[in-house]
Write a protein that holds these residues in place. Structure first.
Motif, PDB file in Angstrom:
ATOM      1  N   GLU A 193       0.856  -1.184   0.000  1.00 14.52           N
ATOM      2  CA  GLU A 193       0.000   0.000   0.000  1.00 14.52           C
ATOM      3  C   GLU A 193       0.893   1.235   0.000  1.00 14.52           C
ATOM      4  O   GLU A 193       1.908   1.272   0.704  1.00 14.52           O
ATOM      5  N   PRO A 194       0.559   2.238  -0.774  1.00 14.90           N
ATOM      6  CA  PRO A 194       1.398   3.450  -0.826  1.00 14.90           C
ATOM      7  C   PRO A 194       1.427   4.175   0.517  1.00 14.90           C
ATOM      8  O   PRO A 194       0.425   4.207   1.236  1.00 14.90           O
ATOM      9  N   VAL A 195       2.575   4.736   0.838  1.00 11.85           N
ATOM     10  CA  VAL A 195       2.723   5.492   2.082  1.00 11.85           C
ATOM     11  C   VAL A 195       2.202   6.902   1.857  1.00 11.85           C
ATOM     12  O   VAL A 195       2.587   7.582   0.908  1.00 11.85           O
ATOM     13  N   GLU A 196       1.312   7.336   2.749  1.00  7.47           N
ATOM     14  CA  GLU A 196       0.748   8.679   2.653  1.00  7.47           C
ATOM     15  C   GLU A 196       1.447   9.607   3.656  1.00  7.47           C
ATOM     16  O   GLU A 196       2.038   9.156   4.631  1.00  7.47           O
ATOM     17  N   TYR A 197       1.362  10.899   3.375  1.00 12.41           N
ATOM     18  CA  TYR A 197       1.925  11.916   4.276  1.00 12.41           C
ATOM     19  C   TYR A 197       3.401  11.612   4.580  1.00 12.41           C
ATOM     20  O   TYR A 197       3.815  11.489   5.739  1.00 12.41           O
ATOM     21  N   VAL A 198       4.179  11.484   3.531  1.00 10.98           N
ATOM     22  CA  VAL A 198       5.591  11.117   3.682  1.00 10.98           C
ATOM     23  C   VAL A 198       6.361  12.152   4.501  1.00 10.98           C
ATOM     24  O   VAL A 198       7.195  11.807   5.349  1.00 10.98           O
ATOM     25  N   LEU A 199       6.066  13.427   4.264  1.00 12.26           N
ATOM     26  CA  LEU A 199       6.759  14.474   5.002  1.00 12.26           C
ATOM     27  C   LEU A 199       6.525  14.336   6.505  1.00 12.26           C
ATOM     28  O   LEU A 199       7.450  14.512   7.314  1.00 12.26           O
TER      29      LEU A 199
ATOM     30  N   GLY B  57      13.458   2.996   4.193  1.00 16.25           N
ATOM     31  CA  GLY B  57      12.376   2.268   3.528  1.00 16.25           C
ATOM     32  C   GLY B  57      11.290   3.179   3.009  1.00 16.25           C
ATOM     33  O   GLY B  57      10.802   3.013   1.881  1.00 16.25           O
ATOM     34  N   ILE B  58      10.889   4.152   3.817  1.00  9.59           N
ATOM     35  CA  ILE B  58       9.855   5.088   3.391  1.00  9.59           C
ATOM     36  C   ILE B  58      10.342   5.944   2.224  1.00  9.59           C
ATOM     37  O   ILE B  58       9.623   6.176   1.247  1.00  9.59           O
ATOM     38  N   ALA B  59      11.601   6.408   2.316  1.00  8.77           N
ATOM     39  CA  ALA B  59      12.160   7.229   1.240  1.00  8.77           C
ATOM     40  C   ALA B  59      12.242   6.441  -0.063  1.00  8.77           C
ATOM     41  O   ALA B  59      11.882   6.943  -1.139  1.00  8.77           O
ATOM     42  N   ALA B  60      12.719   5.192   0.025  1.00  6.58           N
ATOM     43  CA  ALA B  60      12.838   4.370  -1.182  1.00  6.58           C
ATOM     44  C   ALA B  60      11.462   4.062  -1.773  1.00  6.58           C
ATOM     45  O   ALA B  60      11.266   4.119  -2.994  1.00  6.58           O
ATOM     46  N   ALA B  61      10.499   3.746  -0.914  1.00  6.42           N
ATOM     47  CA  ALA B  61       9.148   3.446  -1.390  1.00  6.42           C
ATOM     48  C   ALA B  61       8.525   4.656  -2.074  1.00  6.42           C
ATOM     49  O   ALA B  61       7.800   4.525  -3.074  1.00  6.42           O
ATOM     50  N   ASP B  62       8.820   5.849  -1.553  1.00  8.28           N
ATOM     51  CA  ASP B  62       8.237   7.067  -2.123  1.00  8.28           C
ATOM     52  C   ASP B  62       8.933   7.472  -3.419  1.00  8.28           C
ATOM     53  O   ASP B  62       8.280   7.712  -4.440  1.00  8.28           O
ATOM     54  N   MET B  63      10.258   7.513  -3.411  1.00  9.04           N
ATOM     55  CA  MET B  63      10.992   7.997  -4.586  1.00  9.04           C
ATOM     56  C   MET B  63      10.956   7.008  -5.748  1.00  9.04           C
ATOM     57  O   MET B  63      10.877   7.395  -6.909  1.00  9.04           O
ATOM     58  N   LEU B  64      11.000   5.725  -5.451  1.00 10.21           N
ATOM     59  CA  LEU B  64      10.990   4.709  -6.501  1.00 10.21           C
ATOM     60  C   LEU B  64       9.573   4.237  -6.853  1.00 10.21           C
ATOM     61  O   LEU B  64       9.407   3.406  -7.753  1.00 10.21           O
ATOM     62  N   GLU B  65       8.597   4.784  -6.097  1.00 12.40           N
ATOM     63  CA  GLU B  65       7.198   4.373  -6.282  1.00 12.40           C
ATOM     64  C   GLU B  65       7.059   2.859  -6.193  1.00 12.40           C
ATOM     65  O   GLU B  65       6.380   2.209  -7.002  1.00 12.40           O
ATOM     66  N   MET B  66       7.727   2.307  -5.171  1.00  8.89           N
ATOM     67  CA  MET B  66       7.664   0.862  -4.906  1.00  8.89           C
ATOM     68  C   MET B  66       7.262   0.661  -3.447  1.00  8.89           C
ATOM     69  O   MET B  66       8.113   0.505  -2.563  1.00  8.89           O
TER      70      MET B  66
END
Length: 328
Positions: A108-114, A179-188
């Protein structure tokens, strides 16, 4: 190793830090839906419970001995330390691994990454403060010993448990952020689940190390060899003592030890003289080593002592007294 001046300070510091971290992470995990953030929140909640159990163990260990427990309740601290290690493995590592696998299977995509970054940054600050307190305390305890040697020889589980937990927490925060950064930037989004699994593995390894050492203390470890050497020197200096052979010891608590001392007395001594000699040894030991809560003296020749040692320990030798060491 040196004794701690404030045994519970590091636990209170860790508890305060973990409460702040747990509340922050739980709110962020609920808003962002991040598996790694949720794993970190569970880790902090478990740590809060662990610190509470360690403080409870300290309290229980100070109870006065009774007829059923003539050597006191000191080892209850070791029992609760072992329970802490089990909880860290079962709840901390187990939940993190479960959440990670679940998010790898159904990402599931991570929301509110900031917001996640802000929370992780604040958590890192809180945990770092607790870690510094734990590290400085453990550094005083270990003295000149190496880190691993001090860990293995420590008789006070909270001295190293909080340090290990805080170190695992800082490693987990770094993994969660990556993990959060990689999931957000790579859209994985699957990488968020992978980070949760890695956090679980870090906690599992930490828990196993703590469990091994706590189990050893709970079963019963000897006191430090330096204590045996010091007590044998005291006995050897006493008039009427031919040889202070050695001593069997057992660590009952961080600041409590039992000692069974083997001594060869001068054959010319009468019973009352031997009693007076033993009383003086006890007085001097209590004066210089108040952590010795029980001292038993067994009259034995060197030969009798060696035979008894071989029957019980085989090829393993007990620490020799200063007198024997010089004559060997």
């Amino acid at each position: 190793m040196h004794r701690r001046s404030s045994p519970r300070l590091v636990v209170y510091a860790a508890l305060a830090g973990n409460i702040a971290v747990a509340v922050t992470k739980l709110v962020a995990a609920a808003i962002t839906g991040s598996a790694a953030m949720f794993s970190e929140a569970i880790h902090s909640v478990v740590d809060c419970g662990n610190e509470g159990l360690l403080l409870y163990g300290y309290h229980r260990a100070t109870r006065r001995p009774d007829l059923v427990h003539p050597l006191g309740f000191g080892r209850e601290l070791y029992f609760w330390s072992f329970i802490v290690a089990l909880l860290l493995f079962a709840l901390g590592a187990g939940v993190s691994l479960y959440q990670g696998v679940r998010h790898v299977i159904a990402p599931e995509p991570v929301e509110y990454v900031l917001m996640s970054y802000v929370v992780l940054g604040l958590s890192f600050l809180f945990e770092s403060t607790s870690w510094i307190v734990a590290w400085r305390t453990f550094a005083k305890v270990r003295g000149s010993l190496g880190f691993w040697t001090a860990f293995r020889q420590s008789k006070d589980p909270p001295a190293f448990m909080v340090l290990f937990e805080d170190s695992a927490a800082l490693a987990g925060l770094s993994i969660a952020a990556a993990g959060i950064a990689a999931a957000d930037m790579l859209e994985m989004p699957i990488l968020d689940g992978v980070a949760s699994i890695l956090i679980g593995l870090v906690l599992a390894v930490t828990a196993v190390l703590l469990a091994i050492e706590s189990k050893s203390l709970l079963i019963g470890e000897r006191a430090t060899p330096s204590l045996v050497d010091a007590i044998c020197r005291i006995a050897q200096e006493q008039p009427g003592v031919m040889h202070a052979n050695s001593a069997l010891t057992a660590q009952l608590a961080p600041d409590q030890a039992m000692v069974a001392l083997s001594i060869e007395f001068d054959n010319a001594l009468r019973t009352e003289q031997i009693e007076a000699c033993v009383a003086e040894i006890e007085r001097r030991v209590q004066l210089t080593h108040p952590e010795v809560v029980a001292l038993f003296v067994k009259p034995q020749t060197v030969e009798q002592f060696e035979r008894a040692r071989e029957r019980r320990f085989g090829q393993f030798a007990l620490p020799a007294s200063p007198a024997i060491a010089r004559s060997a």
